[in-house]
Design an enzyme around this catalytic site. Structure first.
Site, short mmCIF file in Angstrom:
data_model
loop_
_atom_site.label_atom_id
_atom_site.label_comp_id
_atom_site.label_asym_id
_atom_site.label_seq_id
_atom_site.Cartn_x
_atom_site.Cartn_y
_atom_site.Cartn_z
CB CYS A 1 -15.48 -7.95 -55.75
SG CYS A 1 -16.99 -7.83 -56.99
CG HIS B 1 -13.26 -5.04 -59.25
ND1 HIS B 1 -12.76 -6.48 -59.08
CD2 HIS B 1 -14.72 -5.61 -59.21
CE1 HIS B 1 -13.60 -7.57 -59.00
NE2 HIS B 1 -14.69 -7.03 -59.07
CD GLU C 1 -9.32 -5.33 -58.71
OE1 GLU C 1 -9.77 -4.56 -57.74
OE2 GLU C 1 -9.93 -6.49 -58.98
N1 GLN Z 1 -19.62 -13.36 -57.45
C1 GLN Z 1 -19.67 -11.96 -56.81
C2 GLN Z 1 -21.14 -11.43 -57.23
O1 GLN Z 1 -21.21 -11.85 -58.34
C3 GLN Z 1 -18.64 -11.42 -56.74
C4 GLN Z 1 -18.16 -10.77 -57.88
C5 GLN Z 1 -16.71 -10.59 -58.08
O2 GLN Z 1 -15.85 -10.74 -57.18
N2 GLN Z 1 -16.18 -9.68 -59.11
O3 GLN Z 1 -21.77 -10.62 -56.76
#
Ligand code: GLN
Length: 532
Positions: A382, A508, A510
């Protein structure tokens, strides 16, 4: 059979592991062939943990249907290998929101709206919702907080009423602590007695007591607790500390917790639970052939709960690779251009963690550059993928000051940006891409090697996206998009062409890794780290 309801409450202190206990019991029932689901009721007033800082309650876990939930739901999924949904996590905020909406709509026909019956009815409705249509044999509900807390009172009252209404189809398991006093060399039962008394004051007699302890309880203590707390002896269950949470179902089986539960429901425990696959995982987990050291570069490293699902995914992926993953948390705020090598050279792989906001970004960029330039296996999740994109733009494409507009709204090179349709939405959470989305994988990529199929589905939780205006320049210079959303063409994964293993994913992985179905991406990453 009619759905049976099991409630788990906690006494004496928090952090006794109600989530692991309930997941372990559910696992044993599932392994006997029953259909089960687990729900968590959280007594805080936030509508969901989505807007909470990870320092408060640890990681925010995301379900397929895009609910932002308590991290215990992660345990439920990892143990049961079944997806959960919004219905599996209810907070006081959500309960009140729903009651207030009904009141505004006039549903209460002019009545005074009160905690009893309106709030308690809403709690009961949310519990019974899961048992609807007989979809599950067992609905297990974990009541967050500790008995005696003011905020859990409406929940305990709802449990009291349900126990009364459902009779033999409901039961309460109370988890407490039996502390060991070093000075006198004794285990102490008084806190348990008091905590059961607190439950009794609210009209709830627990059916089974599970006692967390560091030492074997022995028959004397069990007898004493049984006598003082009005339960039979086999309903006093010992939960002794074990080195891994994944051993708790085995311990609970030894204690016959599942048999006692079935007996109390008047059900015949006719066969043994089938835990073959689980035990084979445990064997591998406990007997690794080698160790790999992986650095998790993040900004919440003081609180490992903030990265719970990532840590658990490494345990699953380690077992598949028959190795122990020694995961170390490295604070991104402490990494600079000068010290990055000293800090990171001892690791076989580097993971750059998800996150929000500007803090610690510089260190994450340095760690990513170090992995890219030194051919060290790298996984960016992410924000970690976004950082990989920013680093590549700045240092390879020479886009001076390239950034995500999350960090710098006026950057000349917004390589990570909000999509047009998101702009102008102000409600926090309103612009988030949440839940499971499809991703089409390019054949021949590391990502494809890991998943071995073209179409996958993974969960998201972010606002910003790869800005595909720059895609051709990235690809011409060696960073390629290897995963795309088939409907929107949003870039979901990037990797480096000339690198041993360098993958960044916007999703994600995970959240969907379980004991019986480890995340293919984590398995691939760990494998790449071994071969270093
Ligand atoms: N801050 C980033 C976004 O909003 C990544 C978010 C995250 O890592 N879950 O796109």
């Amino acid at each position: 059979m009619s759905t049976k309801y099991i409630f788990v409450t906690g006494g004496v202190t928090s952090s006794l592991g109600k989530g692991i206990l309930i997941a372990s019991l559910a696992k044993l029932l599932q392994a006997r062939g029953y259909s089960v689901t687990i729900q968590k009721l959280d007594p805080y007033i936030n509508v969901d943990p989505g807007t909470l800082n990870p320092y408060e309650h640890g990681e925010c876990y995301v379900t397929d249907d895009g609910a932002e939930t308590d991290l215990d739901l992660g345990h439920y999924e990892r143990f049961l290998n079944k997806p959960t949904s919004q219905a599996n996590n209810v907070t006081t905020g959500r309960i009140y929101q729903s009651v207030i909406n009904k009141e505004r709509r006039g549903d209460y026909l002019g009545k005074t709206v009160q905690i009893i019956p309106h709030i308690t009815d809403e709690i009961k409705r949310n519990i019974k919702l899961l048992g609807r249509k007989g979809k599950y044999d067992f609905v297990l509900t974990e009541i967050g907080g500790t008995v005696g807390d003011m905020e859990s009172l409406p929940y305990i009252e709802a449990v009291r009423q349900l126990k009364w209404e459902l009779g033999k189809s409901a039961m309460v398991i109370h988890l407490t602590l039996v502390p060991f006093l070093n000075a006198s060399g004794e285990l102490k039962t008084k806190p348990t007695q008091h905590s059961v008394k607190a439950l009794l004051e609210n009209g709830v007699q627990p059916d089974i007591l599970v006692l967390r302890t560091e030492h074997d309880l022995g028959e004397g203590i069990r007898k004493k607790v049984a006598l003082f707390c009005n339960v039979d002896e086999q309903s006093v269950v010992q939960s002794i500390d074990v080195p891994t949470i994944y051993e708790v179902p085995i311990k609970m089986k030894e204690e016959k917790l599942d048999v006692t539960v079935l007996n109390k429901f008047g059900m015949e425990p006719d066969k043994e639970p089938n835990l073959e696959a689980w035990i084979s995982f445990l064997e591998k987990h406990k007997n690794p052939k080698q160790t790999v050291k992986i650095a998790l570069v993040g900004k919440y490293v003081e609180l490992p709960d903030a990265y719970k699902s990532i840590a658990e995914s490494f345990i699953h992926a380690g077992a598949v690779n028959e190795c122990k993953v020694s995961l170390e948390y490295v604070h991104s705020e402490g990494i600079t251009h000068r010290n990055v090598e000293t800090i990171l050279k001892k690791y076989n792989g580097i993971l750059v963690a998800p996150g929000f906001g500007h803090r610690g970004i510089k260190g994450k960029i340095e760690a990513t550059r170090y992995a890219r330039e030194n051919n060290i296996p790298f996984l960016g999740i992410c924000l970690g993928m976004q950082v990989a994109v920013i680093e590549f733009a700045r240092n390879v494409l020479q886009f001076d000051g390239a950034d995500s507009t999350e960090m710098n709204e006026v950057t000349k090179y917004p390589v990570i940006d909000l999509m047009e349709e998101q702009k102008g939405i102000t409600n926090m959470g309103g612009t988030m891409r949440l839940g499971a989305f499809a991703c089409k994988i390019k054949k021949g990529s590391k990502l494809y090697d890991a998943y071995r199929k073209e179409l996958i589905s993974e969960r998201h939780r972010h606002r910003y996206e790869f800005n595909d205006k720059y895609l051709s320049e990235f690809e011409e210079n060696g960073m390629i998009a290897v995963g795309e959303n088939p409907e929107t063409n949003l870039v979901e994964a990037v990797e480096l062409k000339n690198h041993k293993w360098f993958v960044g994913v916007q999703y994600h992985p995970e959240y969907s890794s379980t004991v019986l179905k480890p995340s293919p991406l984590f398995v691939g990453f760990v494998n790449a780290c071994i071969n270093k």
